[in-house]
Design an enzyme around this catalytic site. Sequence first.
Site: not given
Ligand code: ACM
Length: 636
Positions: A409, A343, A485
Amino acid sequence: MNKVLSILIVALISTNVFAQTDPNFGIIPAPVSVTRANGNFIIDKTTVLINQSLDGAKSADLLNAFIVTKAGFALREAKVAQPNQKSIVLTSVGADKLPAEGYTIKVTPNQILLTGKGAGLFYAVQSAMQMLPDKVGDKISVPAVDINDYPRFSYRGTMLDVSRHFFPISFIKKYIDQLAFYKINTFHWHLTDDQGWRLEIKKYPKLTTVGSSRNGSVIGNYPGKGNYLTEVKGFYTQDEAKEIVKYAAERYITVIPEIELPGHASAAIAAYPELSCFPDRDTFVSDKTPWAGSRKGKQVQQTWGVFDDIFVPSENTFTFLNNVLDEVIAIFPSKYIHIGGDEAPKTYWKESAFCQVLMKEKGLKDEHELQSYFIQTIEKHVNGKGRSIIGWDEILEGGLAPNATVMSWRGEDGGIAAAQQNHDVIMTPGSMGLYIDHKQSNSPDEPVTIGGFAPYQNIYAYDPIPKVLTADQRKYIKGVQANLWSEYIKTPAKAENHAFPRLLSLAEIAWSPVERKDLKNFSEERLPKHLARLDEMNVNYWIPTPINQGDKTLTGSEFTIDLKVPVTGGKIYYSLDESRPSENAFLYTAPFKVVVPQGEKRTLKTIVIAPSGRSSVTLQTILNNGAAEVKPEAKK
Ligand code: ACM
């Protein structure tokens, strides 16, 4: 011993033995092969523990400490067994013939023999601890068995994001203990991102004096209701990071640090604006991007998403990053250094005269090739230090760096493309349940999450080896990883709730052969016992909803409700009157029938209460016999 009592104990022991109907002997991940043999080994106060291996002293201590908790006494440690003395022996004899990280366990009426070396012996002990039945009286009766076990994948990982929210060292250790118990051997530590830089770098102190704190975070789902103005801050000193590396290594876990570049770099740029494309200019998220808004750049970000701030590919930036990576490499002995690569918006590189001139000079045809140039420059430095890079699958764009490993991913496509180019791959596709920040059920009781739906069954169903690969390409799939995350995970308790039981599914798909996968055995036989253990250990795991209950509407006039408790020692309570069940509702004890009159419906609502007293989310199933409001289309 009084005769009646001794008969009773024998009966109980036998019951216990016969109760061992689980073909995996309770072990997660399921071993490669488990063969029941005749008889039992009885652990009692006369049993001795013998470590004959060179590197198994700590594993032996671990096993003995576990026996204390299980049996109430420690085993005497000895060098050799006396004639007729029952012993538990750890040995490396024959371990050279075992696959990497492999082990065997042989239980006979006279001995428990654990064979392996290094990680293998450690894993033999983990399995032994998992298969020990509860004591009866002062004895533990272990069924005779032959176990032969080794991993399917060499990389069995989990990522923890400590940038969006910071987690203390004490929690990281508690988490690592659980990873080790399930033979997960890689802890990927996401240390830097837009919302915080979390590792002390001595040459660049502002990374932590400036980059490790922000003034707020989102309340509710993004864009949320605004920021709660609590400061979010924290970082690990180099000594603390080394302590984690050592702690993990003692448990055969490698820590892979991630330093995000060239994007997700807002915290570093806030500390050192000269790393930006526009050091002297205020930057904002551009209106051209899908994540458009008026969010400000060059600050430690307070909200989530992708930000336009990106490292400028200048000599100064490369010197900075090389210096940072040198300190990182000195702390972390892992073969791999994760350099992010995901990203990375190209807006500022397009706007920057410096970048455009550089692209011409280097013959780069677009900004994707500039990203590839960036990653390859970093790779050369990392390779020069004897290490290798891992990057998220965007590092494929513009050309892969020659020795890079790709972490796939965004589905499996990146991993497939990389394997087809003979590059190593770690599979971690969000779409297959490997993003464990996603929610675990559709219950309205679920806490705020980033979205997505990834119950533990989804991870369990995933096979990391894509069918489209040839036999030769398949060997590049080195393993699989689950990612936690932490945008919506502010506390260790919530992190645990997201991680467990999903990491147990991960452990099984990462370790066990595909033919040994068995969701029913996993969910109904083994998981309930493991969750009871996590309950006892004060791990705030997500309590599954009742086994056999779904959240889809059922149609009919008569329904048999036949549920199973998903946590050993737990209880199911239910209601049928639309009220939210509590411990004052009906206790489920046996299957029952619900008859629903024509044109009506009932709602079965359940909760599971774990032995610790914690409650699951409410799960509801509508039992519908043609009620109009549930199936309005039926009226047409
Ligand atoms: C990601 O989930 N941006 C690696």
